[in-house]
Write a protein that holds these residues in place. Structure first.
Motif, PDB file in Angstrom:
ATOM      1  N   ILE A  52       0.883  -1.143   0.142  1.00 16.71           N
ATOM      2  CA  ILE A  52      -0.086  -0.083   0.110  1.00 16.71           C
ATOM      3  C   ILE A  52       0.850   1.234   0.100  1.00 16.71           C
ATOM      4  CG2 ILE A  52      -0.177   0.163   2.635  1.00 16.71           C
ATOM      5  CD1 ILE A  52      -2.958   0.721   1.948  1.00 16.71           C
ATOM      6  N   TYR A  53       0.219   2.335  -0.808  1.00 20.52           N
ATOM      7  CA  TYR A  53       0.856   3.763  -0.417  1.00 20.52           C
ATOM      8  C   TYR A  53      -0.045   4.437  -0.191  1.00 20.52           C
ATOM      9  CZ  TYR A  53       5.474   3.837  -3.003  1.00 20.52           C
ATOM     10  OH  TYR A  53       6.736   3.733  -3.172  1.00 20.52           O
ATOM     11  N   ASP A  54       0.008   5.022   0.619  1.00 18.51           N
ATOM     12  CA  ASP A  54      -0.850   6.337   1.479  1.00 18.51           C
ATOM     13  C   ASP A  54      -0.450   7.568   1.297  1.00 18.51           C
ATOM     14  OD1 ASP A  54      -2.227   7.993   3.154  1.00 18.51           O
ATOM     15  OD2 ASP A  54      -2.139   6.779   4.991  1.00 18.51           O
ATOM     16  N   VAL A  55      -1.110   8.289   0.344  1.00 21.76           N
ATOM     17  CA  VAL A  55      -0.671   9.505  -0.318  1.00 21.76           C
ATOM     18  C   VAL A  55      -1.713  10.637   0.002  1.00 21.76           C
ATOM     19  CG1 VAL A  55       0.563  10.556  -1.975  1.00 21.76           C
ATOM     20  CG2 VAL A  55       0.716   8.094  -1.821  1.00 21.76           C
ATOM     21  N   GLU A  56      -1.240  11.792   0.307  1.00 17.78           N
ATOM     22  CA  GLU A  56      -2.212  13.001   0.206  1.00 17.78           C
ATOM     23  C   GLU A  56      -1.752  13.880  -0.674  1.00 17.78           C
ATOM     24  OE1 GLU A  56      -4.800  14.942   3.617  1.00 17.78           O
ATOM     25  OE2 GLU A  56      -3.016  16.131   3.447  1.00 17.78           O
ATOM     26  N   PHE A  57      -2.778  14.391  -1.585  1.00 18.15           N
ATOM     27  CA  PHE A  57      -2.330  15.246  -2.626  1.00 18.15           C
ATOM     28  C   PHE A  57      -2.760  16.799  -2.108  1.00 18.15           C
ATOM     29  CE2 PHE A  57      -2.267  11.228  -4.555  1.00 18.15           C
ATOM     30  CZ  PHE A  57      -1.167  11.178  -5.485  1.00 18.15           C
ATOM     31  N   ARG A  58      -1.988  17.508  -1.865  1.00 18.10           N
ATOM     32  CA  ARG A  58      -2.529  18.871  -1.638  1.00 18.10           C
ATOM     33  C   ARG A  58      -2.188  19.818  -2.597  1.00 18.10           C
ATOM     34  NH1 ARG A  58       1.049  18.126   4.052  1.00 18.10           N
ATOM     35  NH2 ARG A  58      -0.080  16.440   4.781  1.00 18.10           N
ATOM     36  N   PHE A  59      -3.372  20.562  -3.050  1.00 15.31           N
ATOM     37  CA  PHE A  59      -3.525  21.570  -4.011  1.00 15.31           C
ATOM     38  C   PHE A  59      -3.821  23.001  -3.353  1.00 15.31           C
ATOM     39  CE2 PHE A  59      -4.836  17.573  -5.918  1.00 15.31           C
ATOM     40  CZ  PHE A  59      -4.470  17.571  -7.190  1.00 15.31           C
ATOM     41  N   TYR A  60      -2.911  24.030  -4.194  1.00 15.33           N
ATOM     42  CA  TYR A  60      -2.802  25.266  -3.871  1.00 15.33           C
ATOM     43  C   TYR A  60      -3.305  26.005  -4.720  1.00 15.33           C
ATOM     44  CZ  TYR A  60      -0.267  23.493   0.214  1.00 15.33           C
ATOM     45  OH  TYR A  60      -0.027  22.645   1.370  1.00 15.33           O
ATOM     46  N   GLY A  61      -4.327  27.201  -4.770  1.00 13.89           N
ATOM     47  CA  GLY A  61      -4.678  27.879  -5.572  1.00 13.89           C
ATOM     48  C   GLY A  61      -4.906  29.325  -5.008  1.00 13.89           C
ATOM     49  N   LYS A  62      -5.902  30.078  -5.589  1.00 15.94           N
ATOM     50  CA  LYS A  62      -5.777  31.579  -5.295  1.00 15.94           C
ATOM     51  C   LYS A  62      -7.502  31.864  -4.710  1.00 15.94           C
ATOM     52  CE  LYS A  62      -4.687  34.726  -8.222  1.00 15.94           C
ATOM     53  NZ  LYS A  62      -4.109  35.395  -9.293  1.00 15.94           N
ATOM     54  N   THR A  63      -7.520  32.407  -3.715  1.00 16.61           N
ATOM     55  CA  THR A  63      -8.867  32.713  -3.488  1.00 16.61           C
ATOM     56  C   THR A  63      -9.572  34.053  -4.077  1.00 16.61           C
ATOM     57  OG1 THR A  63     -10.275  33.062  -1.287  1.00 16.61           O
ATOM     58  CG2 THR A  63      -8.063  33.961  -1.025  1.00 16.61           C
TER      59      THR A  63
END
Ligand SMILES: [Zn+2]
Length: 461
Positions: free
Chosen positions: A193-204
């Motif tokens: 298993i690979y347990d991964v969080e993908f964190r996205f950064y945009g603009k408010t």
């Protein structure tokens, strides 16, 4: 006539039945999460001390050589020399699965033992004491090492203990886990298993006033999920992709500048297979970021190898398990199980109690079809030494795991008797190995033939 259990093991269990159940219940009443298992560790250490272990240590799995660190694991030893047999238990619970010991949903705030690790904690402590007792009575040579591990549910407890070297000199490591099937010793395919969080950064931005100035991180998460759904068609059989959105913005009228999604990528083709899916998902994530003009960070929470079954060891322990008397439930316990069945399965319990609770040992096969798709950090041990992770009994037959129904079983005789039985079978197996130590050569010959790679501990944190 069928062979029967060693009389000292039977005697120890008979004399200590109430104490074992009390310990299981104590851990059930104090559910703890992840690496924070000081209470369970303390009471299990106390139990084995009271039953005659001199060498008992409370340690911190992830900071093993620091005696000041708060303890979350137990290590106890008895005897000396070879073979070295490990009896392993687990301590941690699951968030949100608190439940009273009623055969209907009656939630209790906080975590709960919805995976039944409390009956493993008590069951393994009892197993260590029973085995020690039999070793003394029959003057058996060898070392018994008892380990209670934290943090199975977050996949790192035994990883840390493996890194600490606790399995390096073991000839076999033995553990049992409850389950909703009959007690099973069959080797089968399992997943890494690979347990991964993908964190996205945009603009408010104001979602209505100036949406053209916003870049939505949530859009990126949605597009990534969409991409992974399409990818599902093109992954190898035995691949599993599960996800949940861990951050998705705070208000509809604010373009979310942060959003995150956490994935489990599981593969029956070992770590290589899991990494292959992860690498492809990274491309999907990069694509989603590009489409939405956001950026993405990939944060690996944990990786875990597949569980290696040592076929000769499985076969040997199955034969030992057959020496046990049958697991039985009283008429009151049976009625309780039927009521619970009705609440959990939303239908009447079958007439035949054999179809309500698992109480038997499945016939052994050298290989069972179908992948064991849930992962366990017992896999760390299995890369180091011949390992048995037997499973089954203790939950409703066919019942859901990680569920309040399992929490209920684990707090009552339904689970407690199974925890005693599952581990008692391993104690008989360990006894048979101590009295025929030459069998470990066969286990090791098989283990070596697998040419397993060295484990990578760099992701533990
Ligand atoms: Zn579990």
């Amino acid at each position: 006539m069928a062979e029967t259990m060693n009389k000292w093991i039977a005697e120890w269990y008979e004399q200590n039945d109430a104490d074992i159940k009390k310990l299981m219940r104590d851990v059930w009443e104090h559910p703890e999460l992840g690496l924070e298992t000081p209470y369970a560790a303390k009471v299990c250490a106390q139990f084995v001390k009271e039953h005659g272990f001199d060498r008992v240590e409370l340690r911190c799995a992830e900071d093993y050589n620091n005696p000041e660190a708060r303890p979350n694991a137990v290590i106890a030893e008895y005897g000396s020399g070879r073979p070295v047999i490990g009896i392993i238990g687990e301590l941690d619970a699951l968030p949100g699965l608190g439940q009273n010991d009623t055969p209907y949903r009656d939630p209790k705030d906080g975590p709960g033992h919805g995976c039944g690790h409390c009956i493993m904690a008590g069951g393994s402590a009892a197993a260590a004491c029973a085995l020690k007792y039999a070793m003394e009575k029959d003057q058996l040579k060898g070392t018994l090492r008892f380990i209670e591990a934290p943090a199975e549910e977050i996949g790192v407890g035994k990883g840390w203990l493996a890194k600490d070297g606790l399995f390096d000199d073991m000839d076999v490591a033995l553990m049992w886990h409850p389950g909703s099937c009959e007690l099973d010793y069959d080797p089968r395919d399992s997943v890494a298993i690979y347990d991964v969080e993908f964190r996205f950064y945009g603009k408010t931005a104001h979602a209505a006033g100036q949406p053209w100035n916003g870049r939505s991180a949530l859009d990126a998460v949605q597009l990534m999920n969409m991409g992974c759904e399409f990818m599902r068609e093109h992954v190898k059989p035995g691949s599993y992709i599960h996800y949940c959105i861990t951050a998705g913005g705070l208000a509809p009228n604010v373009v979310p500048d942060y959003a995150a999604v956490r994935y489990f990528f599981r593969s029956k083709s070992g770590m290589e297979g899991a990494k292959e899916i992860y690498d492809r998902a990274c491309k999907v994530a990069d694509g989603a970021a590009m489409m939405t003009e956001t950026t993405v960070e990939k944060h690996i929470n944990m990786t875990m190898p597949d569980l290696i079954y040592n076929i000769p060891l499985c076969r040997f322990l199955y034969q030992s398990a057959l020496k046990l008397p049958d697991l039985e439930y009283t008429p009151e316990e049976q009625q309780f199980a039927r009521d619970l069945y009705k609440s959990v399965m939303e239908k009447d319990a079958p007439e035949d109690f054999d179809k309500v609770m698992p109480m038997h040992i499945s016939e052994f096969h050298d290989h069972k079809d179908g992948v064991k798709s849930s992962a366990t950090d017992a896999s760390y041990m299995s890369y180091i030494c011949p390992t048995m992770h037997s499973s089954g009994m203790g939950n409703l037959l066919g019942g859901p795991g990680h569920h309040w129904g399992m929490t209920c079983c684990a707090g009552t005789a339904l689970g407690q008797k199974a925890g005693i039985f599952g581990y008692m079978a391993l104690v008989q197996g360990a006894y048979d190995i101590f009295t025929h130590p030459e069998v470990t050569e066969e286990f090791w010959e098989y283990q070596r033939s697998l040419n397993l790679p060295k484990l990578d501990y760099s992701v533990l944190k």
